[in-house]
Scaffold this motif. Structure first.
Motif, PDB file in Angstrom:
ATOM      1  N   VAL A 126       0.898  -1.160   0.092  1.00  0.00           N
ATOM      2  CA  VAL A 126       0.071   0.013  -0.018  1.00  0.00           C
ATOM      3  C   VAL A 126       0.900   1.270  -0.006  1.00  0.00           C
ATOM      4  CG1 VAL A 126      -1.931  -1.209   0.994  1.00  0.00           C
ATOM      5  CG2 VAL A 126      -0.405  -0.058   2.486  1.00  0.00           C
ATOM      6  N   GLU A 127       2.239   0.998  -0.269  1.00  0.00           N
ATOM      7  CA  GLU A 127       3.169   2.034  -0.381  1.00  0.00           C
ATOM      8  C   GLU A 127       2.998   3.048   0.717  1.00  0.00           C
ATOM      9  OE1 GLU A 127       1.529   4.138  -4.012  1.00  0.00           O
ATOM     10  OE2 GLU A 127       2.291   2.410  -5.066  1.00  0.00           O
ATOM     11  N   LEU A 128       3.386   2.447   2.066  1.00  0.00           N
ATOM     12  CA  LEU A 128       3.594   3.134   3.200  1.00  0.00           C
ATOM     13  C   LEU A 128       4.962   2.799   3.647  1.00  0.00           C
ATOM     14  CD1 LEU A 128       0.368   2.601   5.461  1.00  0.00           C
ATOM     15  CD2 LEU A 128       1.430   4.878   4.686  1.00  0.00           C
ATOM     16  N   GLN A 144      -2.768   8.086   4.944  1.00  0.00           N
ATOM     17  CA  GLN A 144      -1.949   7.125   5.224  1.00  0.00           C
ATOM     18  C   GLN A 144      -2.656   6.030   6.282  1.00  0.00           C
ATOM     19  OE1 GLN A 144       0.818   9.603   7.637  1.00  0.00           O
ATOM     20  NE2 GLN A 144       2.390   9.319   6.123  1.00  0.00           N
ATOM     21  N   ARG A 147      -4.699   3.754   4.058  1.00  0.00           N
ATOM     22  CA  ARG A 147      -3.718   2.935   3.419  1.00  0.00           C
ATOM     23  C   ARG A 147      -3.595   1.682   4.633  1.00  0.00           C
ATOM     24  NH1 ARG A 147      -0.923   4.303  -1.312  1.00  0.00           N
ATOM     25  NH2 ARG A 147      -1.419   6.478  -2.079  1.00  0.00           N
ATOM     26  N   THR A 174      -4.736  12.700  -2.638  1.00  0.00           N
ATOM     27  CA  THR A 174      -4.561  11.314  -2.055  1.00  0.00           C
ATOM     28  C   THR A 174      -5.858  10.386  -2.448  1.00  0.00           C
ATOM     29  OG1 THR A 174      -3.901  12.615   0.001  1.00  0.00           O
ATOM     30  CG2 THR A 174      -4.643  10.298   0.183  1.00  0.00           C
ATOM     31  N   LEU A 178      -4.391   6.621  -4.017  1.00  0.00           N
ATOM     32  CA  LEU A 178      -4.956   5.695  -3.195  1.00  0.00           C
ATOM     33  C   LEU A 178      -5.857   4.647  -4.416  1.00  0.00           C
ATOM     34  CD1 LEU A 178      -4.519   3.637  -0.797  1.00  0.00           C
ATOM     35  CD2 LEU A 178      -6.380   5.210   0.143  1.00  0.00           C
ATOM     36  N   THR A 181      -3.676   2.964  -6.710  1.00  0.00           N
ATOM     37  CA  THR A 181      -3.002   1.740  -5.827  1.00  0.00           C
ATOM     38  C   THR A 181      -4.090   0.548  -5.954  1.00  0.00           C
ATOM     39  OG1 THR A 181      -1.668   3.166  -4.485  1.00  0.00           O
ATOM     40  CG2 THR A 181      -2.067   0.997  -3.645  1.00  0.00           C
TER      41      THR A 181
END
Length: 258
Positions: A126-128, A144, A147, A174, A178, A181
């Motif tokens: 989730v690209e965190l 965030q 995510r 955002t 997301l 994603t």
């Protein structure tokens, strides 16, 4: 499409009637193909979230049934069903007293599975950044937190992902990031995704099939391209008219600035 495509979903005359006589979902029958991305749209009160929640038994139909790969969702315990389904919703639902790592790993711990190796991979998905693992939800931005919610929904590697207005509270940038994603994850993993959204542009750009609801019924069931071409009926076209008009106004502004 990946070989490990998600499950098929079937609604067989699903109806939800409340005690006051309100019919939120009215005899809906349809089939969703394995590994497809389907958006469910409509005005507030049209029944879209209620229909979505019949899949994981957060709402129990008054009549009819829901099948996942041919099996009635009412067979077996609700908690066993829900562990096989990822669920993402607007308010995220993170536990405020648990860290990011603890929130994401919770579904794995409920199944008594080792979560250490999988946790980092979920954050990557989730690209965190992995250094957020020890933070509390209150220390994160809205994007965030959402995510983290997606990572938690994917923790048990479900084939089916239900999303109920997952990006509604996020800023446009955002929200777009997301959304892309999720689209990428769906394609890479062959997930079956059913997403409720008020944003018609989001439905048209992300999904491969759009279901339009009105007064508890499906009034249009078609592709984004067909909707853009003017098909789907009056209710569908009223929804499409919003992003179309916005695009025309933006184009007019661009021409004026040229």
């Amino acid at each position: 499409m990946p070989d490990n495509s998600g499950p098929a979903i079937a609604f067989e005359r699903v109806t939800k009637r409340y005690a006051d006589g309100t019919v939120a979902v009215d005899a809906v029958s349809l089939a969703i193909e394995p590994g497809s991305f389907v958006a469910l749209v409509g005005a507030s009160g049209s029944g879209k979230s209620t229909l979505l929640k019949t899949v994981n038994r957060l709402v129990v139909p008054s009549d009819g049934r829901v099948l996942i790969d041919g099996a009635d969702v009412n067979d077996g315990a609700a908690w066993q069903l829900r562990r096989r389904i990822g669920y993402v919703f607007q308010n995220v639902g993170l536990f405020p007293h648990l860290t990011v790592a603890e929130n994401v790993a919770l579904p794995l711990r409920l199944e008594r599975r080792d979560d250490r190796a999988r946790f980092g991979a979920l954050l990557d998905t989730v690209e965190l950044p992995r250094n957020l693992a020890s933070r509390m939800p209150a220390e994160l931005s809205g994007g965030q937190r959402q995510r983290v919610g997606v990572a938690r929904a994917l923790a048990t590697n479900p084939g089916l992902l239900l999303m109920d207005e997952p990006f509604g509270a996020l800023d446009p940038v955002t929200r777009e990031q997301l959304g892309q994603t999720i689209v990428q994850l769906q394609r890479e993993r062959g997930l079956t995704v059913l997403m409720v959204t008020h944003d018609m542009a989001e439905a048209l750009l992300d999904a491969e099939r759009v279901l339009v609801m009105e007064r508890g019924r499906i009034v249009a069931d078609t592709t984004p391209a067909a909707l853009i071409a003017g098909e789907g009926g009056d209710t569908a076209q009223a929804l499409v008219a919003v992003p179309r008009a916005q695009a025309e106004r933006i184009a007019a502004l661009a021409r004026g600035a040229a």
